[in-house]
Design a protein around this motif. Structure first.
Motif, PDB file in Angstrom:
ATOM      1  N   ILE A 334     -23.285 -37.916  97.995  1.00 42.68           N
ATOM      2  CA  ILE A 334     -24.483 -37.545  97.241  1.00 42.68           C
ATOM      3  C   ILE A 334     -24.317 -38.007  95.792  1.00 42.68           C
ATOM      4  CG2 ILE A 334     -25.938 -35.650  96.483  1.00 42.68           C
ATOM      5  CD1 ILE A 334     -25.155 -34.114  98.937  1.00 42.68           C
ATOM      6  N   LEU A 335     -25.311 -38.745  95.296  1.00 42.97           N
ATOM      7  CA  LEU A 335     -25.246 -39.286  93.936  1.00 42.97           C
ATOM      8  C   LEU A 335     -25.844 -38.335  92.912  1.00 42.97           C
ATOM      9  CD1 LEU A 335     -26.331 -42.948  94.769  1.00 42.97           C
ATOM     10  CD2 LEU A 335     -24.014 -42.083  94.480  1.00 42.97           C
ATOM     11  N   SER A 336     -26.907 -37.629  93.261  1.00 44.33           N
ATOM     12  CA  SER A 336     -27.531 -36.697  92.323  1.00 44.33           C
ATOM     13  C   SER A 336     -28.282 -35.631  93.107  1.00 44.33           C
ATOM     14  CB  SER A 336     -28.497 -37.426  91.375  1.00 44.33           C
ATOM     15  OG  SER A 336     -29.564 -38.015  92.102  1.00 44.33           O
ATOM     16  N   VAL A 337     -28.355 -34.439  92.523  1.00 46.97           N
ATOM     17  CA  VAL A 337     -29.121 -33.329  93.094  1.00 46.97           C
ATOM     18  C   VAL A 337     -29.842 -32.644  91.939  1.00 46.97           C
ATOM     19  CG1 VAL A 337     -27.080 -31.836  92.995  1.00 46.97           C
ATOM     20  CG2 VAL A 337     -29.011 -31.195  94.437  1.00 46.97           C
ATOM     21  N   LYS A 338     -31.170 -32.423  92.095  1.00 45.90           N
ATOM     22  CA  LYS A 338     -31.995 -31.878  91.021  1.00 45.90           C
ATOM     23  C   LYS A 338     -32.947 -30.838  91.588  1.00 45.90           C
ATOM     24  CE  LYS A 338     -30.436 -34.730  87.826  1.00 45.90           C
ATOM     25  NZ  LYS A 338     -29.660 -34.250  86.656  1.00 45.90           N
ATOM     26  N   ALA A 339     -33.169 -29.765  90.812  1.00 44.48           N
ATOM     27  CA  ALA A 339     -34.156 -28.749  91.170  1.00 44.48           C
ATOM     28  C   ALA A 339     -35.513 -29.151  90.597  1.00 44.48           C
ATOM     29  CB  ALA A 339     -33.734 -27.386  90.635  1.00 44.48           C
ATOM     30  N   VAL A 340     -36.582 -28.891  91.349  1.00 46.55           N
ATOM     31  CA  VAL A 340     -37.940 -29.237  90.930  1.00 46.55           C
ATOM     32  C   VAL A 340     -38.519 -28.073  90.148  1.00 46.55           C
ATOM     33  CG1 VAL A 340     -40.217 -29.945  91.709  1.00 46.55           C
ATOM     34  CG2 VAL A 340     -38.191 -30.688  92.956  1.00 46.55           C
ATOM     35  N   ALA A 341     -39.059 -28.368  88.963  1.00 42.44           N
ATOM     36  CA  ALA A 341     -39.622 -27.329  88.111  1.00 42.44           C
ATOM     37  C   ALA A 341     -40.864 -26.720  88.752  1.00 42.44           C
ATOM     38  CB  ALA A 341     -39.971 -27.915  86.744  1.00 42.44           C
ATOM     39  N   ASN A 342     -40.975 -25.396  88.665  1.00 40.95           N
ATOM     40  CA  ASN A 342     -42.138 -24.642  89.150  1.00 40.95           C
ATOM     41  C   ASN A 342     -42.362 -24.791  90.657  1.00 40.95           C
ATOM     42  OD1 ASN A 342     -42.678 -24.031  86.391  1.00 40.95           O
ATOM     43  ND2 ASN A 342     -43.797 -25.965  86.191  1.00 40.95           N
ATOM     44  N   GLN A 343     -41.357 -25.236  91.376  1.00 40.93           N
ATOM     45  CA  GLN A 343     -41.475 -25.414  92.815  1.00 40.93           C
ATOM     46  C   GLN A 343     -40.196 -24.913  93.485  1.00 40.93           C
ATOM     47  OE1 GLN A 343     -44.152 -26.513  94.347  1.00 40.93           O
ATOM     48  NE2 GLN A 343     -45.327 -27.417  92.672  1.00 40.93           N
ATOM     49  N   SER A 344     -40.314 -24.544  94.759  1.00 37.44           N
ATOM     50  CA  SER A 344     -39.131 -24.124  95.520  1.00 37.44           C
ATOM     51  C   SER A 344     -38.588 -25.315  96.295  1.00 37.44           C
ATOM     52  CB  SER A 344     -39.494 -22.969  96.471  1.00 37.44           C
ATOM     53  OG  SER A 344     -39.882 -21.846  95.745  1.00 37.44           O
ATOM     54  N   PHE A 345     -38.278 -26.375  95.553  1.00 37.08           N
ATOM     55  CA  PHE A 345     -37.770 -27.590  96.156  1.00 37.08           C
ATOM     56  C   PHE A 345     -36.522 -28.046  95.416  1.00 37.08           C
ATOM     57  CE2 PHE A 345     -42.339 -28.020  97.268  1.00 37.08           C
ATOM     58  CZ  PHE A 345     -42.198 -28.052  98.642  1.00 37.08           C
ATOM     59  N   VAL A 346     -35.667 -28.762  96.131  1.00 33.52           N
ATOM     60  CA  VAL A 346     -34.491 -29.419  95.558  1.00 33.52           C
ATOM     61  C   VAL A 346     -34.470 -30.859  96.070  1.00 33.52           C
ATOM     62  CG1 VAL A 346     -31.964 -29.522  95.572  1.00 33.52           C
ATOM     63  CG2 VAL A 346     -33.111 -27.349  95.228  1.00 33.52           C
ATOM     64  N   LEU A 347     -34.180 -31.799  95.183  1.00 34.52           N
ATOM     65  CA  LEU A 347     -34.093 -33.215  95.544  1.00 34.52           C
ATOM     66  C   LEU A 347     -32.627 -33.621  95.573  1.00 34.52           C
ATOM     67  CD1 LEU A 347     -36.817 -34.593  93.105  1.00 34.52           C
ATOM     68  CD2 LEU A 347     -37.146 -33.889  95.463  1.00 34.52           C
ATOM     69  N   SER A 348     -32.247 -34.367  96.584  1.00 32.21           N
ATOM     70  CA  SER A 348     -30.897 -34.932  96.636  1.00 32.21           C
ATOM     71  C   SER A 348     -31.006 -36.387  97.062  1.00 32.21           C
ATOM     72  CB  SER A 348     -30.003 -34.158  97.607  1.00 32.21           C
ATOM     73  OG  SER A 348     -30.482 -34.270  98.933  1.00 32.21           O
ATOM     74  N   CYS A 349     -30.076 -37.179  96.564  1.00 37.06           N
ATOM     75  CA  CYS A 349     -30.169 -38.624  96.779  1.00 37.06           C
ATOM     76  C   CYS A 349     -28.782 -39.189  97.049  1.00 37.06           C
ATOM     77  CB  CYS A 349     -30.798 -39.307  95.559  1.00 37.06           C
ATOM     78  SG  CYS A 349     -31.069 -41.070  95.764  1.00 37.06           S
TER      79      CYS A 349
END
Length: 594
Positions: A334-349
């Motif tokens: 995994i290169l990066s993981v980020k939380a999405v503002a104002n949402q119940s989502f997480v992005l990973s790449c």
């Protein structure tokens, strides 16, 4: 009595009847066994059972060494033995740690090799199936061709048609599959031929037509790449009016409220941060590459999402009492993981795919976008370099290894809103992406590290509007400050602080004086724009205040360099992870950060 071999007092003396010398029993027996019965002194034959006579003497007691004749000497001797024991135990622990690390790496390589073998086996089976299908089609067409020729020959023999009657090419290919029939504008007429001549001519015509179709197909594959190479900035897919309206509305709101923004009174002060120490720590069996703070509105007992070298996510709380493992994973690191503002989502790449995760009672995969689905040419190898959410929480960026990028709507992430690749702007071939991209808090610009340069992109145009230069080595990390005025970038040697208003470099920190080639720079701002955390090649963590610029706290970590930072809400603690699998939290001594 002294032994004739060792010259020391014999503990069990024997005398030889052959030579008359006195020996230590165990030494003479070994000597006779080695020399096949010859005396080591006189080289005469000796029978160990008959010629060696034991001598009865008082047992000699060896005197103590001088160091053991007094209590201080004995204490010193015991201390030396204890030190040797501790050193040996330390070496054993180091060997155990190294063995565990090598075993983890070997298991990871084995798993990756198994995945590659499985993929290659699947492709081999598909190729064999396609080859079998093609052979069947060729055999079927040959049978049809022979049948048509036989029918034609029978008609000629039966005089049902004239030998000079015209034969149209459509008779030969009328029974072929539709996808293999070439387009014929004018049907030529040919004279009737003999059986062998007709077969050869028809096969030659089909071969020429097939070669032409293959050439056309290959040229068609290259067309997207050529088209992409000929495109300029104005030909990048523009955003539609609805997306532009959302972005402009967020930009106006964020830029106007920045100066009026008041920081919470609960933010940790410099004096409080100066007293921080490593409160909590957890050792994992796999290297950790990135982490982020979970969305504050997620009503679960987790604080951080951690990305690992094995492609899996881990959830943990601030006190790191345990780490919950997510069985669904990427196929690579995994290169990066980020939380999405104002949402119940997480992005990973990862390099090969980009995943959107939804946070409910637990974390679950919502959508996966493979890198090959965004390739602008069948001959290009497109890999992701990182992801970043748009500050409004509705969109997400992904960076690509060729220096390009893509923007997705999280409500419909399967279709990119706009895309750009390196070839569209005729950049240098060496300016590929060297790290994950990042978005500005206002949402209209974002930064991509292209080797030693930082390219600032305008999202609404879209175009490259500014390039920051000043690094000597490829940039590993770029982050924007929450106040929107500063940007920080880190490479393997330095951490640079930039003022976006002056478009100039205002601070530079040297983090790798020993030239550690395995070290990758890392830096992170807190959520209020007051502090910045960074690491050096020795595994130490630093927190600096921005105004005025000064170091607040320095914490030694461990020999493995730190790979990522994440501040908690209110800057009450900061978590950091490393490639050896350790996750730690830096917090006040008498307060457990939430």
């Amino acid at each position: 009595m002294y032994c004739a071999i060792s010259g020391e007092v014999a503990q069990e003396p024997v005398i030889s009847t052959v030579s008359g010398h006195v020996f230590e029993r165990r030494l003479i027996e070994k000597a006779l066994e080695a020399s096949r019965g010859l005396c080591p002194i006189t080289n005469k034959e000796i029978d160990a059972t008959k010629d060696l006579i034991p001598v009865k003497i008082n047992i000699a007691v060896k005197p103590r060494p001088i160091s053991a004749t007094s209590i201080p000497g004995m204490l010193s001797m015991f201390q030396n033995e204890w030190d040797d024991l501790m050193l040996e135990q330390h070496e054993l622990r180091q060997q155990l740690f190294t063995t565990r690390k090598e075993l983890s790496h070997a298991l990871y390589q084995h798993e990756a090799a198994c995945r590659v073998i499985a993929r290659l086996s699947k492709e081999l089976d598909q190729s064999r199936a396609a080859n079998t299908t093609l052979q069947l089609q060729v055999a079927e067409k040959e049978a049809q061709l022979v049948e048509i020729i036989s029918k034609r020959e029978d008609e000629i023999n039966n005089n049902t048609i004239s030998e000079t009657a015209p034969l149209r090419a459509t008779e030969v290919i009328q029974n072929q599959p539709c996808e293999m029939i070439p387009v014929i504008d004018q049907v030529p007429e040919v004279k009737a031929l003999s059986n062998s001549e007709m077969v050869h001519e028809t096969l030659d015509n089909q071969k020429e037509e097939t070669d032409r179709m293959i050439v056309d197909e290959e040229e068609g594959r290259d067309e997207p790449k050529q088209e992409c190479a000929d495109m300029n900035d104005n030909e990048i897919t523009a955003l539609n009016a609805d997306v532009l309206e959302v972005i402009n509305e967020f930009f106006e709101k964020a830029s106007k409220s920045r100066k009026k923004r008041k920081h919470s009174s609960g933010i940790a002060s410099r004096e409080e941060i100066a007293q921080w120490e490593t409160r909590f720590s957890l050792e994992m069996q796999i290297g950790l590459s990135c982490l982020c703070k979970v969305p504050s509105d997620w009503q679960q007992n987790y604080s951080f999402v951690v990305g690992a070298e094995d492609g899996a996510l881990r959830l943990t709380d601030t006190m790191i009492t345990n780490a919950t493992y997510c069985p669904d994973r990427h196929n690579s690191r995994i290169l990066s993981v980020k939380a999405v503002a104002n949402q119940s989502f997480v992005l990973s790449c990862a390099q090969e795919d980009f995943i959107l995760w939804e946070l409910e009672e637990n974390i679950k995969r919502c959508l996966t976008i493979p890198a090959y689905s965004l390739s602008y040419s069948t001959k290009s190898t497109l890999l992701f370099t990182g992801t970043a959410p748009h500050p409004n929480g509705n969109f997400a960026f992904v960076g690509m290894n060729d220096g390009g990028w893509g923007l997705f709507d999280l409500k419909r992430p399967d279709v990119p809103l706009t895309m750009a690749c390196t070839q569209m702007r005729s950049f240098s071939h060496l300016e590929t992406a060297s790290g994950p991209l990042t978005a500005h808090p206002d949402g209209v610009i974002f930064a991509i590290p292209n080797q030693t340069n930082i390219r600032i992109w305008e999202l609404r145009k879209p175009s490259n509007v500014q390039t920051f230069q000043g690094h000597e080595f490829p940039i590993d990390s770029v982050v924007f400050c929450e106040n929107g005025y500063y940007m920080a970038s880190a490479d393997s040697k330095t951490v640079c602080l930039w003022d976006l208003r002056k478009q100039a470099q205002i601070q530079i920190l040297h983090t790798n004086p020993q030239n550690n080639s395995r070290f990758k720079g890392v830096c992170e701002f807190d959520h209020h724009g007051k502090y910045i955390a960074y690491a050096d090649a020795n595994g130490c963590a630093y927190i600096n205040a921005l105004k005025p610029w000064s170091n607040v706290v320095s914490v030694p970590h461990h020999p493995t360099p730190i790979s990522a930072f994440a501040f908690t809400e209110g800057t009450q603690a900061v978590a950091f992870c490393a490639g050896n699998g350790r996750l730690s939290v830096l917090a006040p001594k008498a307060h457990e950060a939430s």
